[in-house]
Design an enzyme around this catalytic site. Structure first.
Site, mmCIF file in Angstrom:
data_model
loop_
_atom_site.group_PDB
_atom_site.id
_atom_site.type_symbol
_atom_site.label_atom_id
_atom_site.label_comp_id
_atom_site.label_asym_id
_atom_site.label_seq_id
_atom_site.Cartn_x
_atom_site.Cartn_y
_atom_site.Cartn_z
ATOM 1 C CE LYS A 67 26.797 67.246 36.169
ATOM 2 N NZ LYS A 67 27.546 68.244 35.378
ATOM 3 C CD GLN A 139 30.547 75.808 31.734
ATOM 4 O OE1 GLN A 139 31.285 75.044 31.103
ATOM 5 N NE2 GLN A 139 30.234 75.618 32.994
ATOM 6 C CG ASN A 160 29.183 88.333 26.801
ATOM 7 O OD1 ASN A 160 28.589 87.277 26.624
ATOM 8 N ND2 ASN A 160 29.313 88.889 27.991
ATOM 9 C CE LYS A 226 19.513 78.343 31.128
ATOM 10 N NZ LYS A 226 20.728 77.644 31.553
ATOM 11 N N GLY A 292 24.202 70.975 21.805
ATOM 12 C CA GLY A 292 24.859 70.264 22.919
ATOM 13 C C GLY A 292 24.083 70.472 24.212
HETATM 14 P P1 NAD Z 1 28.042 82.558 33.262
HETATM 15 O O1 NAD Z 1 27.020 83.095 34.224
HETATM 16 O O2 NAD Z 1 29.469 82.537 33.638
HETATM 17 O O3 NAD Z 1 27.910 83.382 31.880
HETATM 18 C C1 NAD Z 1 26.650 83.665 31.320
HETATM 19 C C2 NAD Z 1 26.841 84.215 29.911
HETATM 20 O O4 NAD Z 1 25.538 84.447 29.354
HETATM 21 C C3 NAD Z 1 27.571 85.538 29.873
HETATM 22 O O5 NAD Z 1 28.344 85.570 28.691
HETATM 23 C C4 NAD Z 1 26.437 86.543 29.834
HETATM 24 O O6 NAD Z 1 26.821 87.790 29.287
HETATM 25 C C5 NAD Z 1 25.476 85.815 28.929
HETATM 26 N N1 NAD Z 1 24.088 86.272 29.024
HETATM 27 C C6 NAD Z 1 23.348 86.398 30.156
HETATM 28 N N2 NAD Z 1 22.106 86.821 29.841
HETATM 29 C C7 NAD Z 1 22.075 86.959 28.499
HETATM 30 C C8 NAD Z 1 21.065 87.360 27.573
HETATM 31 N N3 NAD Z 1 19.849 87.704 27.977
HETATM 32 N N4 NAD Z 1 21.387 87.367 26.254
HETATM 33 C C9 NAD Z 1 22.614 87.006 25.834
HETATM 34 N N5 NAD Z 1 23.604 86.630 26.659
HETATM 35 C C10 NAD Z 1 23.332 86.606 27.982
HETATM 36 O O7 NAD Z 1 27.506 81.130 32.879
HETATM 37 P P2 NAD Z 1 28.326 79.866 32.325
HETATM 38 O O8 NAD Z 1 28.751 79.029 33.466
HETATM 39 O O9 NAD Z 1 29.329 80.334 31.339
HETATM 40 O O10 NAD Z 1 27.156 79.050 31.588
HETATM 41 C C11 NAD Z 1 26.590 79.535 30.384
HETATM 42 C C12 NAD Z 1 25.411 78.644 29.999
HETATM 43 O O11 NAD Z 1 25.881 77.324 29.714
HETATM 44 C C13 NAD Z 1 24.345 78.474 31.082
HETATM 45 O O12 NAD Z 1 23.082 78.608 30.466
HETATM 46 C C14 NAD Z 1 24.548 77.063 31.574
HETATM 47 O O13 NAD Z 1 23.370 76.493 32.092
HETATM 48 C C15 NAD Z 1 24.988 76.390 30.290
HETATM 49 N N6 NAD Z 1 25.704 75.110 30.442
HETATM 50 C C16 NAD Z 1 25.440 74.144 29.523
HETATM 51 C C17 NAD Z 1 26.079 72.934 29.601
HETATM 52 C C18 NAD Z 1 25.810 71.866 28.565
HETATM 53 O O14 NAD Z 1 26.246 70.720 28.744
HETATM 54 N N7 NAD Z 1 25.171 72.184 27.476
HETATM 55 C C19 NAD Z 1 26.997 72.692 30.627
HETATM 56 C C20 NAD Z 1 27.293 73.713 31.537
HETATM 57 C C21 NAD Z 1 26.630 74.942 31.422
#
Ligand code: NAD
Length: 321
Positions: A67, A139, A160, A226, A292
């Site tokens: 990817k 997500q 949140n 993170k 995960g």
């Molecule tokens: P998004 O920008 O749509 O949402 C971000 C979320 O994080 C919101 O709920 C926001 O309120 C919260 N947030 C931001 N700063 C914060 C803080 N300091 N403390 C607590 N909460 C906080 O992002 P998304 O697309 O929903 O992605 C969320 C996370 O998932 C990202 O870190 C992304 O990299 C990760 N992700 C992980 C995988 C995986 O396979 N593990 C896959 C895709 C995304």
């Protein structure tokens, strides 16, 4: 070569197919039949973009590829496009010829939700009734929709940092016919299953916010630095992951391992539980936690399934390449 455009993915691939593809590849990883290649992630010095590759080979599923994609923070404002952009490239393992190019944006959300769902199915208590969401972004909605299919949940609670985003997950609960309650973090003690899916660099969920017997799927931490949950919660829990090497370097476990509160040897692959070589949850009081991290093989697994579906349904675009 086959092309499956991003616009076709939604109609082709559902949560069930995503779950099956991800569960199968986690099992293959634990059996030693599939492995991920080292991840490349670079700040390219243009458009503030982070770009990289996640690849691997699954000998059991005969899936080879990568990817490619990343994060372009100005996309939405400047171009009207979503900030996360990715594309999956598949190759024929026998010849190295290009097999397919597949849109990777929706697939990323589906495969990430499938991963936490696999963990809930294999590790949560069977009688789990309350699901708690920490996070309400893009997500989170996919995560909640998929998780609700794994147990007979009767209530959704959510926290949140940015409260104005909570309606995103409330809507999913309402669509599923379930009551939703916004809570403070201490209110998470009511939850039997908790999903964390934020982009935070500071822990939100503390050990005292979690009751004995809870299953937690930590899905937001996929990068060095993170963090979503406190290190003493990781120390308290039995920790499972998609890939141990990623969990200890860039996953939720990175901080507890660096602090010496958990050792790499204590963290087990979820695939071992799927394959029955690890018993999984040991008692109703145990806190289980799935770290995960997100591996390339998940992307290849769902992309390969989409290619098969597109061919079956006659909507694959075939090009002479
Ligand atoms: P998004 O920008 O749509 O949402 C971000 C979320 O994080 C919101 O709920 C926001 O309120 C919260 N947030 C931001 N700063 C914060 C803080 N300091 N403390 C607590 N909460 C906080 O992002 P998304 O697309 O929903 O992605 C969320 C996370 O998932 C990202 O870190 C992304 O990299 C990760 N992700 C992980 C995988 C995986 O396979 N593990 C896959 C895709 C995304």
């Amino acid at each position: 070569m086959i092309i499956v455009p991003e616009r076709e993915i939604g109609a082709l691939m559902g949560r069930k197919e995503s779950y099956q593809a991800v569960e199968r590849v986690f099992a293959a990883m634990a059996a030693g039949d599939a492995y991920n290649f080292p991840v490349v992630r670079e700040a390219i010095g243009h458009a503030d973009a982070l770009y990289g590759f996640k690849g691997g080979f699954d000998r059991a599923g005969m899936t080879l590829g990568l990817k490619a994609g990343g994060y372009w923070p100005n996309n939405l404002e400047a171009h009207g496009l979503i900030n996360h952009q990715s594309t999956v490239f598949l190759f024929e393992p026998d010849t190295g010829r290009a097999r397919a190019v597949v849109g990777g944006n929706l697939l990323t959300a589906l495969r990430t939700a499938a991963a936490s769902s696999v963990s809930i199915n294999h590790l949560a208590r069977k009688d789990a009734k309350v699901i708690g969401m920490v996070g309400a972004g893009h997500q989170a909605t996919f995560q909640l929709r998929a998780a609700l299919e794994q147990r007979g949940f009767g209530k959704v609670i959510g926290w949140n940092l940015h409260r104005e985003m909570l309606p995103n997950i409330e809507k999913v609960a309402t669509e599923a016919g379930l009551p939703f309650e916004a809570v403070d973090l201490p209110g998470m003690v009511e939850a039997d299953v908790i999903i964390t899916i934020t982009s935070s660099f500071e822990p939100s969920l503390m050990s005292e916010h979690v009751s004995d017997g809870t299953h937690i799927a930590c899905m937001g931490t996929d990068t060095i630095g993170k963090q979503e949950v406190a290190t003493d919660l990781i120390a308290r829990a039995s920790v499972f992951t998609d890939e141990v090497a990623q969990a200890v370097t860039l996953g939720e476990s990175q901080h507890a391992v660096a602090a010496g509160l958990k050792s790499e040897a204590d963290i087990r692959q979820i695939g071992e539980v799927i394959n029955g070589t690890h018993p999984g949850r040991a008692s109703d009081n145990e806190v289980t936690l799935f770290d995960g991290t997100g591996v390339g093989l998940q992307d290849l697994a769902v992309a390969s399934a989409v290619v098969d579906l597109a061919v079956q349904q006659g909507i694959a675009i075939e090009v002479d390449f």
